[in-house]
Enzyme design. Structure first.
Site, PDB file in Angstrom:
ATOM      1  N   ASP A  76     -17.068  11.418  19.844  1.00 13.70           N
ATOM      2  CA  ASP A  76     -16.562  11.411  18.455  1.00 13.70           C
ATOM      3  C   ASP A  76     -16.367  12.797  17.876  1.00 13.70           C
ATOM      4  OD1 ASP A  76     -19.497  11.654  18.433  1.00 13.70           O
ATOM      5  OD2 ASP A  76     -19.289  11.575  16.255  1.00 13.70           O
ATOM      6  N   ASP A  79     -20.830  16.179  19.781  1.00 14.08           N
ATOM      7  CA  ASP A  79     -21.886  15.665  20.654  1.00 14.08           C
ATOM      8  C   ASP A  79     -21.256  14.827  21.765  1.00 14.08           C
ATOM      9  OD1 ASP A  79     -21.000  13.509  19.286  1.00 14.08           O
ATOM     10  OD2 ASP A  79     -22.882  13.029  18.282  1.00 14.08           O
ATOM     11  N   TYR A 227     -23.243   6.634  11.983  1.00  8.73           N
ATOM     12  CA  TYR A 227     -22.099   5.804  11.598  1.00  8.73           C
ATOM     13  C   TYR A 227     -22.585   4.451  11.115  1.00  8.73           C
ATOM     14  CZ  TYR A 227     -19.348   9.513  13.614  1.00  8.73           C
ATOM     15  OH  TYR A 227     -18.793  10.737  13.872  1.00  8.73           O
ATOM     16  N   GLU A 469     -18.112  21.429  12.509  1.00  5.75           N
ATOM     17  CA  GLU A 469     -17.947  20.422  13.562  1.00  5.75           C
ATOM     18  C   GLU A 469     -16.584  19.734  13.453  1.00  5.75           C
ATOM     19  OE1 GLU A 469     -21.009  17.402  13.687  1.00  5.75           O
ATOM     20  OE2 GLU A 469     -20.549  16.915  15.776  1.00  5.75           O
TER      21      GLU A 469
END
Ligand SMILES: *[C@@H]1O[C@H](CO)[C@@H](O)[C@H](O)[C@H]1NC(C)=O
Length: 490
Positions: A76, A79, A227, A469
């Site tokens: 995603d 990571d 999430y 990120e």
């Protein structure tokens, strides 16, 4: 003579000024799609263009007592977890980008379609069994505890699923949306694949609707706070029905939407749109039907979409509810602001096109009205901010422009590549790369990061993950925006 010289000088000033603010949207489009190759999990194909990445997670699904092939898909963000909820949303938005703006992509279209297929091949694997969706591979706590290349991963690759007993109408509804949207992308390119996607979307939507619940009820420790379904699953049911309506034109989905518009809260939180909240997206998507004169029974959605526009436009007067940074960037509280910037800008642009085809404007109460070109202008302003028109004069897309983020919060990008450093780098051995002040050795070309804070400041530092990120769902709507502005730069 003097007036002529003056005129020429003036012209020169105007030309040089405008050229300094014009971006190479084509180059940015190319890079925004290339980014997805850096997020690939599984066995990489021969034509992989981002060469510093290698095969990874080839045992996903096999090694967790599940015994099914769950290799492939996308990581995603920075990571190495495969989170199904944002992956499905990414797929929906990449597909919508192609559906509305594929005609503006030129030779990049096939790369964009490949980016969708990398996701849908995986989504077909996770939905192969009726009334089951595998929604995540990888234990997020175990993963986040390490700074490790995906190619070296030895963290827990736990497999999580929803089923009849532990349902997840949110993630299943989004997965159905993704499959339905992608079926439109492949309709003329690969009719057999398109039918497979649509049939699967129908099946997964049925599961989402028949067995209702939020996946974070049963999977709380796995999916929260990353999430977590904060916003409930009703929006994903409407969103799924809206995409199935568009993809199949079957009457049952239109009836489902009409019957459930109030029950499922079509008018709630009208100015939110992202992996968790689909409201503004539902309203804009269904408004097209109304604006094209196809379906007046959906006019409530058009009213909601108008309210959304009035809430986001600075011209919306008292209805305006959105914060802007001093430099002009849309700003919402919470991590990774750029996800809101790209997804809301996408809706502005899509709605602007629907409005202009219907020769309509948005009435915001009183004398206030907002034109389709004002929507387009705001969307372009946001894209230009990302590409460098901002107080720091930097691009927030890696590899685009003269100045861009160098210490992106991304494991694969910040650790030496397998090609350069074939020996394994263990979980904690990666920490020195995480903490290093050096630039990332591998350019994650096209990645757009979380972006500046509400004062337009950007630390460019890995530990500031909210700012540094990248995520797949920041880029997915941007692909459509860049295609449009490449074709229509002015
Ligand atoms: C944004 O970051 C800058 C630099 O780190 C800092 O001075 C400023 O206070 C931050 N603004 C907000 C609103 O957090």
């Amino acid at each position: 003579m003097a007036t002529l010289v003056l005129l020429l000088l003036l012209l020169l000033v105007v030309v040089s000024h405008s050229s300094s603010t014009t971006h190479d949207y084509h180059n940015a489009l190319h890079k925004s799609i290339l980014f997805f190759e850096g997020q690939r999990s599984g066995k990489l194909p021969q034509d992989q263009r981002l060469k510093w990445r290698r095969d990874s997670a080839l045992q996903d699904g096999f090694n967790a007592g599940v015994g099914v092939d769950l290799t492939g898909g996308y990581y995603d963000a920075g990571d190495n977890v495969k989170f199904g909820f944002p992956m499905a949303f990414t797929t929906t938005m990449l597909s919508w980008s192609i559906i509305d703006f594929g005609k503006n992509m030129g030779a990049e279209l096939s790369n964009a379609v490949n980016a969708v297929k990398w996701a849908t091949d995986y989504l077909l694997k996770v939905t192969a069994v009726k009334d089951v969706v595998y929604v995540q591979v990888g234990d997020a706590l175990s993963d986040h505890n390490c700074w490790e290349r995906p190619e070296d991963m030895d963290t827990l690759r736990t497999v999580y699923k929803v089923d009849r007993v532990n349902p997840g109408s949110d993630v299943a509804g989004e997965t159905a949306s993704a499959l339905a949207a992608a079926s439109i992308v492949f309709r003329s390119r690969d009719p057999g694949y398109s039918r497979l996607l649509l049939d699967r979307a129908v099946m997964v939507f049925q599961f989402a609707d028949n067995y209702r619940g939020a996946y974070s009820s049963s999977l709380r420790s796995a999916v929260c706070p990353f999430y977590c379904d904060f916003n409930g699953y009703k929006d994903e049911l409407l969103w799924g029905a809206a995409w199935l309506h568009k993809a199949s034109r079957r009457r049952e989905y239109r009836e489902y939407i009409a019957k459930n518009e109030e029950v499922l809260g079509a008018g709630d939180t009208i100015n939110e749109f992202g992996w968790d909240n689909k409201h503004a997206g539902i309203n804009v998507l269904l408004s097209k039907e109304v604006l094209m004169g196809k379906d007046d029974s959906l006019k409530l959605f058009k009213q909601n979409a108008d309210r959304f526009i009035c809430s986001i436009m600075p011209q919306g007067g008292s209805h305006s509810q959105i914060q802007y940074s001093p430099g002009g960037l849309i700003f919402k509280a919470g991590p990774s602001n750029m996800q809101h910037v790209t997804s809301l800008s996408f809706l502005l642009l899509a709605y602007s096109n629907y409005l202009s085809h219907a020769n309509k404007a948005v009435a915001c109460g009183g004398e206030r009205s907002v034109s389709s070109s004002q929507l387009k202008y705001l969307a372009k302003r946001q894209v230009d901010y990302i590409l460098g028109d901002n107080p720091l004069k930097m691009s927030y897309m890696v590899g685009y422009g003269a100045k861009y983020p160098l210490r992106v919060h991304h494991r694969a990008s910040s650790l030496p590549s397998v090609g350069v450093h074939p020996a394994r780098i263990g979980c904690k051995a990666g920490s020195r790369y995480y903490l290093s002040p050096n630039s990332n050795p591998n350019l994650l070309i096209g990645a757009v990061v979380g972006g500046p804070n509400s004062s337009d400041a950007f630390p460019d530092s890995r530990p500031f993950f909210q700012e540094s990120e990248p995520t797949t769902y920041i880029n997915a709507p941007l692909v459509g925006l860049l295609a449009y502005f490449w074709a229509h730069p002015n």
